[in-house]
Design an enzyme around this catalytic site. Structure first.
Site, PDB file in Angstrom:
ATOM      1  N   GLU A 192       0.835  -1.198   0.000  1.00 14.39           N
ATOM      2  CA  GLU A 192       0.000   0.000   0.000  1.00 14.39           C
ATOM      3  C   GLU A 192       0.871   1.250   0.000  1.00 14.39           C
ATOM      4  O   GLU A 192       2.011   1.226   0.482  1.00 14.39           O
ATOM      5  CB  GLU A 192      -0.938  -0.019   1.208  1.00 14.39           C
ATOM      6  CG  GLU A 192      -1.786  -1.283   1.272  1.00 14.39           C
ATOM      7  CD  GLU A 192      -3.104  -1.079   1.978  1.00 14.39           C
ATOM      8  OE1 GLU A 192      -3.307  -0.012   2.602  1.00 14.39           O
ATOM      9  OE2 GLU A 192      -3.956  -1.992   1.890  1.00 14.39           O
ATOM     10  N   PRO A 193       0.352   2.365  -0.538  1.00 15.02           N
ATOM     11  CA  PRO A 193       1.162   3.582  -0.657  1.00 15.02           C
ATOM     12  C   PRO A 193       1.769   4.044   0.661  1.00 15.02           C
ATOM     13  O   PRO A 193       2.899   4.526   0.701  1.00 15.02           O
ATOM     14  CB  PRO A 193       0.163   4.612  -1.208  1.00 15.02           C
ATOM     15  CG  PRO A 193      -0.845   3.798  -1.943  1.00 15.02           C
ATOM     16  CD  PRO A 193      -0.983   2.530  -1.165  1.00 15.02           C
TER      17      PRO A 193
ATOM     18  N   GLU B  37       8.267 -17.231  -2.051  1.00 15.57           N
ATOM     19  CA  GLU B  37       8.590 -16.034  -2.825  1.00 15.57           C
ATOM     20  C   GLU B  37      10.033 -15.609  -2.592  1.00 15.57           C
ATOM     21  O   GLU B  37      10.742 -15.242  -3.530  1.00 15.57           O
ATOM     22  CB  GLU B  37       7.639 -14.894  -2.446  1.00 15.57           C
ATOM     23  CG  GLU B  37       7.827 -13.646  -3.295  1.00 15.57           C
ATOM     24  CD  GLU B  37       6.920 -12.514  -2.881  1.00 15.57           C
ATOM     25  OE1 GLU B  37       6.591 -11.677  -3.732  1.00 15.57           O
ATOM     26  OE2 GLU B  37       6.539 -12.454  -1.692  1.00 15.57           O
ATOM     27  N   ARG B  38      10.498 -15.691  -1.351  1.00 15.30           N
ATOM     28  CA  ARG B  38      11.874 -15.326  -1.058  1.00 15.30           C
ATOM     29  C   ARG B  38      12.853 -16.286  -1.727  1.00 15.30           C
ATOM     30  O   ARG B  38      13.914 -15.877  -2.227  1.00 15.30           O
ATOM     31  CB  ARG B  38      12.103 -15.303   0.456  1.00 15.30           C
ATOM     32  CG  ARG B  38      11.468 -14.100   1.154  1.00 15.30           C
ATOM     33  CD  ARG B  38      11.287 -14.373   2.637  1.00 15.30           C
ATOM     34  NE  ARG B  38      10.830 -13.208   3.376  1.00 15.30           N
ATOM     35  CZ  ARG B  38       9.613 -12.676   3.336  1.00 15.30           C
ATOM     36  NH1 ARG B  38       8.692 -13.211   2.530  1.00 15.30           N
ATOM     37  NH2 ARG B  38       9.289 -11.628   4.062  1.00 15.30           N
TER      38      ARG B  38
ATOM     39  N   ARG C  21      38.209  -7.969 -25.412  1.00 17.00           N
ATOM     40  CA  ARG C  21      38.554  -6.548 -25.373  1.00 17.00           C
ATOM     41  C   ARG C  21      40.036  -6.392 -25.045  1.00 17.00           C
ATOM     42  O   ARG C  21      40.551  -7.021 -24.110  1.00 17.00           O
ATOM     43  CB  ARG C  21      37.708  -5.848 -24.308  1.00 17.00           C
ATOM     44  CG  ARG C  21      38.096  -4.401 -24.040  1.00 17.00           C
ATOM     45  CD  ARG C  21      37.503  -3.453 -25.075  1.00 17.00           C
ATOM     46  NE  ARG C  21      37.520  -2.086 -24.573  1.00 17.00           N
ATOM     47  CZ  ARG C  21      38.530  -1.232 -24.719  1.00 17.00           C
ATOM     48  NH1 ARG C  21      39.628  -1.604 -25.353  1.00 17.00           N
ATOM     49  NH2 ARG C  21      38.447  -0.005 -24.232  1.00 17.00           N
TER      50      ARG C  21
ATOM     51  N   GLY D 178      33.306  -1.059 -18.502  1.00 18.79           N
ATOM     52  CA  GLY D 178      33.538   0.364 -18.688  1.00 18.79           C
ATOM     53  C   GLY D 178      32.328   1.049 -19.307  1.00 18.79           C
ATOM     54  O   GLY D 178      31.189   0.821 -18.900  1.00 18.79           O
ATOM     55  N   GLY D 179      32.588   1.889 -20.314  1.00 20.81           N
ATOM     56  CA  GLY D 179      31.501   2.614 -20.965  1.00 20.81           C
ATOM     57  C   GLY D 179      30.455   1.694 -21.563  1.00 20.81           C
ATOM     58  O   GLY D 179      29.254   2.004 -21.544  1.00 20.81           O
TER      59      GLY D 179
ATOM     60  N   THR E 260      12.368  -5.307   2.431  1.00 24.46           N
ATOM     61  CA  THR E 260      13.678  -4.669   2.406  1.00 24.46           C
ATOM     62  C   THR E 260      14.715  -5.520   3.136  1.00 24.46           C
ATOM     63  O   THR E 260      14.400  -6.229   4.101  1.00 24.46           O
ATOM     64  CB  THR E 260      13.644  -3.275   3.061  1.00 24.46           C
ATOM     65  OG1 THR E 260      13.360  -3.414   4.451  1.00 24.46           O
ATOM     66  CG2 THR E 260      12.609  -2.381   2.402  1.00 24.46           C
TER      67      THR E 260
END
Length: 387
Positions: A129-130, A246-247, A272, A343-344, A369
């Site tokens: 819920e919000p 779910e966890r 690379r 990197g980039g 959390t």
């Protein structure tokens, strides 16, 4: 205990891995995820064609069967390429097949499980819920009032992923205010999304973009008695086993992300060149790889431990919390190191590291959390409640 998967699970893993490489390559996942305004129905349809929606559903209801371990094998292999888009399968698996399969009536199972297994029904979770967030019980404002033949729901939910394309939502509401403890007096509802009074609005967000997450408003929504799941006023005790599941599923998705990060990093480091040699020869980058590989193995062992215990019907509440905590932080750190190694190009939308990072960042927040997970673990060790 045996740390190796049983032979049938290994065969299933190998089959799914080949299927993912062929049907859900990473370049396609990037395209799907980037299209924020369009749900990836094509991905859902591929799952349907492969029979994946039926994994974990008993054969008598048209499913493929399979225990919790097999479901987690599937979750891991999907996330290796799809990242957070693996939730396209996982949400309905949790909200629909796992929930109804565990505590639905025989009539509810016969009505809904075959449709889920056939890919004909999508489900969404409508819990947060919000004003609540992780404090789901303390700030649960959505109410359910008993009337003739059913219940009237009023309230608002948020972060209900895929609700805008779902057929049903698994909703929790307070049905009795005269209770001593806040986890009492709650009821679970299987709410049709097309019910009068339901308003669903998609939200913009950082990751898992095309899957869509939504606000859901319930304005005098009637839900028939036949759409109440399990015992009225006792939803919290009903939910606990599925919350562990779910966890564990989050742990499997995170492990799949680690797999994908390591796979991509190794390939890039060996093609690379910089300063006259392959960057995979640089010690600092080798250390990053070693750290990711170590977290991969530790996450794998903890996942296998939790899933195996739950498959045997044992209580894994504390271990599932530990898995969720460790796996989410390991996956997000692995993706961050992956960006650093590329990197980039790691920051570029042309590669998958940024997608893995954005998707795995959510799992440090939801479905609970990591700070609250740590509180629970500490309390389980005998320390006083800290919240």
């Amino acid at each position: 205990m045996d740390f190796e998967l049983p032979e049938d699970h290994r065969a299933f893993r190998d089959m799914i891995r080949r299927w993912v490489d062929k049907e859900c390559p990473k370049e396609w996942a990037r395209e799907l995820e980037a299209d924020e305004h369009n749900y990836p129905h094509a991905l859902w349809d591929k799952f349907t064609e492969a029979g994946l929606h039926g994994v974990g559903i008993d054969e008598e209801y048209g499913g493929q069967g399979g225990d919790v371990v097999m479901q987690m094998v599937l979750a891991r292999e999907l996330a290796r390429s799809l990242g957070g888009l693996a939730w396209i399968w996982g949400i309905t698996s949790f909200a629909g097949s796992k929930s109804i399969g565990l505590y639905g009536t025989q009539k509810q199972k016969a009505k809904y499980l075959p449709k889920i297994a056939a890919g004909e029904l999508k489900a969404a979770i409508s819990f947060t819920e919000p004003g609540g967030g992780t404090d789901l019980l303390g700030n649960l404002a959505t109410t359910a009032e008993k009337v003739d033949g059913g219940w009237i729901l009023n309230g608002e939910k948020i972060w209900s992923s895929s609700a805008h394309v779902a057929d049903f939502m698994l909703c929790i509401a307070r049905s009795d205010k005269s209770v001593e403890k806040k986890h009492q007096g709650l009821t679970l509802f299987w709410v049709p999304t097309d019910a009068e009074g339901v308003t669903i609005t998609p939200l913009a967000k950082l990751g898992m973009r095309s899957m869509g997450s939504c606000t859901v408003v319930y304005d005098n929504v009637f839900v028939a008695d036949e759409n109440v799941l399990a015992e009225p006023h006792n939803a919290w005790y009903t939910l606990l086993p599925t919350l562990n599941n779910e966890r564990i599923m989050v742990g499997a998705f995170c492990l799949g992300v680690i797999d994908g990060v390591l796979e991509d990093a190794l390939a890039y480091l060996m093609q690379r060149k910089a300063f006259g040699k392959y960057i995979g020869e640089f010690q600092a980058l080798q250390h990053y790889v070693a750290d990711i590989a170590t977290s991969q193995k530790t996450t794998e062992l903890l996942l296998h431990f939790c899933a195996s215990k739950q498959a045997l019907g044992e209580d894994v509440g504390n271990e599932a919390n530990m898995l969720k905590l460790h796996a989410s932080e390991a996956a997000n750190q692995a993706a961050d190191l992956g960006i650093q190694m590329l990197g980039g190009m790691g920051y570029s939308a042309e590669t998958d590291m940024q997608r893995y990072w954005r998707d795995s960042r959510l799992w440090r927040i939801g479905p609970i959390t990591n700070e609250m997970v740590r509180n629970g673990i500490a309390q389980s060790l005998g320390l006083p409640r800290s919240f």
